[in-house]
Design a protein around this motif. Structure first.
Motif, mmCIF file in Angstrom:
data_model
loop_
_atom_site.group_PDB
_atom_site.id
_atom_site.type_symbol
_atom_site.label_atom_id
_atom_site.label_comp_id
_atom_site.label_asym_id
_atom_site.label_seq_id
_atom_site.Cartn_x
_atom_site.Cartn_y
_atom_site.Cartn_z
ATOM 1 N N PHE A 67 0.485 -1.280 0.154
ATOM 2 C CA PHE A 67 0.030 -0.034 0.184
ATOM 3 C C PHE A 67 0.990 1.251 0.081
ATOM 4 C CE2 PHE A 67 -2.402 3.389 2.481
ATOM 5 C CZ PHE A 67 -3.344 3.094 1.558
ATOM 6 N N ILE A 404 -4.057 -0.603 -2.661
ATOM 7 C CA ILE A 404 -5.091 -0.577 -2.140
ATOM 8 C C ILE A 404 -5.238 -1.568 -1.959
ATOM 9 C CG2 ILE A 404 -7.477 0.654 -2.242
ATOM 10 C CD1 ILE A 404 -6.749 2.793 -3.371
ATOM 11 N N LEU A 407 -3.588 -3.865 0.343
ATOM 12 C CA LEU A 407 -3.762 -3.919 1.961
ATOM 13 C C LEU A 407 -4.970 -4.484 2.549
ATOM 14 C CD1 LEU A 407 -2.982 -1.822 4.617
ATOM 15 C CD2 LEU A 407 -4.745 -0.024 3.453
#
Length: 473
Positions: A67, A404, A407
């Motif tokens: 991330f 993203i 994560l």
């Protein structure tokens, strides 16, 4: 018009090479070796609880570093961050040679090595996304197929090295081999060095000519002069520039650490992408596939299968995965006709039907057939993740979007993994847990179909709105 004038009027644009040095950058990451820790686990007296904790640390470190790749690339170049990643990986691998406690093992293997892996994974897919457009699927297939082939032989190779050099000596040798990551990062040259120049067709617009040339035959018709318009635009730009300058000065004075963080992290992309099918949907599917893969041997043992039958089942599942990867390489030029989301949905349908079929039959041969076909869905679900993300966002947003996803994948593993394990323990039933996993695929399929139908209908409605606007004008 002379040849020189024709050459001056030609316009060009720079496009990714779609090959060339991109193959070198891709090939640099093909070599990788797994390390077998069985002997070390015995020495450190690590039970299932410690191994589960290690897996959680691994997932979280990869997720967080993946991330943070996007924000860090705003302050560092790709190769600089790649060198940092290679340093963490090699420090963790070499540090394992001197491990004599659980804490040190968690620091080396769980923390250091996986922080580097998270950075390097995101960087590698970002480089592929920059270098390839039409041949991106081919590049991804090659990048993920050859390591899968190597993985078939690496356990035997590692065992031979351990028997010959001993446990610690084998780790030193494997650490030296793992240092190829520094060379791989050096080969990741910026794509700007290898962009191709393509000529843009020079189409002259008659509407622009009417703005530039005043018709002298009819003086009564008002005409807009471009020079007058330019003066107005320049005046507006000057006024706007003064305001922007004042704002910039005020911003510089009030800039803080919080401001730097907000500037580095693309919050707008996070709000829109994290809840989309290409973000959360991929993370859920990746989690469901990984959880099932880890649970498969225990499920087959619970069905009273022998060790040989379980080994054959896992091998056939891996065989289906490997064959599909090879087919992706061979048929990549034909598969580019389809959207990656469509191919991904086919893989999800196979994932649902094969898991339900495995639980619905008791015949060993039938279950083995379903497990082999399940390898096709496994390959599709895992291998097409970067391709689906690349089609869902702008090229400059890919690294942040990939981070993203990583994560989300890490948090879902940490939160829902123990829940599924608890359900299995409470019900004492592996089929119940597999039904829950299968329902995850079904939910994503349902939402993805709704999204695709909505986008298709929205695309059809656009021409009608444009025509109605023209009619009103």
């Amino acid at each position: 018009m002379t040849v020189k004038e024709v050459m001056k009027n030609k316009k060009y644009e720079l496009v990714p090479p779609d090959g060339g040095w991109g193959y070198i950058a891709t090939a640099s990451f093909l070599g990788s070796f797994g390390i077998i820790f069985n002997e070390l686990f015995i020495q450190l007296k690590m039970g299932s609880t410690s191994i589960t904790l290690l897996n959680g640390i691994n997932a979280m470190c990869v997720a967080l570093s993946g991330f943070m790749t996007g924000p860090l690339l705003k302050f560092m170049s790709t190769r600089q961050l790649g060198m940092v990643a290679a340093f963490f990986i090699n420090l963790g691998t070499f540090g394992t040679v001197f491990v004599n406690s659980k804490l040190l093992f968690f620091v080396c293997q769980g923390l250091l090595q996986n922080i580097g892996i998270g950075f390097l994974l995101n960087i590698t897919y970002s480089v592929i996304n920059e270098y390839f457009v039409k041949r991106r699927l081919l590049s991804l297939s090659v990048t993920q197929t050859i390591p899968a082939i190597i993985a078939l032989f690496s356990p035997q190779l590692v065992n031979m090295v351990i028997n010959y050099y001993g446990f610690r000596g084998a780790f030193i040798l494997l650490s030296a081999i793992n240092m190829h990551t520094f060379v791989a990062v050096c080969l990741m040259q910026p794509v700007a060095w290898h962009m191709k120049k393509i000529e843009i067709p020079n189409v002259e617009s008659s509407e622009m000519k009417l703005l530039l040339v005043q018709d002298k035959t009819d003086q009564n018709i008002p005409c807009v002069k471009l020079s007058d318009k330019e003066k107005e635009v320049e005046q507006n730009i000057d006024k706007k520039g003064e305001k922007d300058l004042e704002l910039d000065v005020a911003t510089e004075k009030s800039k803080s650490i919080r401001g730097i963080i907000l500037e580095a992290i693309d919050l707008k992309l996070m709000k829109t992408f994290i809840l989309s099918n290409a973000g959360l949907g991929l993370a859920i599917c990746g989690f469901a596939d990984l959880t099932f893969t880890l649970m498969l041997p225990q499920t087959l043992y619970a069905m009273n299968w022998t060790e040989d039958e379980v080994a054959r089942a896992v091998s056939l599942n891996c065989f289906g995965d490997l064959v599909t990867r090879i087919l992706f390489i061979i048929g990549s030029s034909w598969l580019v006709r389809f959207e990656s989301q469509q191919i991904y949905l086919v893989g999800l349908f196979l994932a649902v039907t094969t898991r339900l079929g495995m639980l619905g039959f008791e015949n060993v041969t039938t279950i083995l057939t379903f497990l082999t076909i399940m390898g096709v869905s496994k390959c599709t679900i895992i291998m097409l993740i970067p391709q689906v993300i690349a089609e869902a966002v702008k090229p400059e947003q890919f690294t942040s979007a990939m981070g993203i996803f990583m994560l989300s994948f890490g948090f879902i593993n940490l939160s829902f993994g123990p829940i599924i394990g608890a359900v299995r323990d409470l019900t004492d039933s592996y089929p119940t847990a597999i039904y829950i996993i299968t329902s995850c695929f079904g939910i994503v399929i349902m939402f993805w179909i709704v999204e695709m139908v909505y986008k298709k209908n929205k695309h059809k409605r656009k021409p009608n709105t444009q025509i109605s606007k023209k009619g009103l004008s």
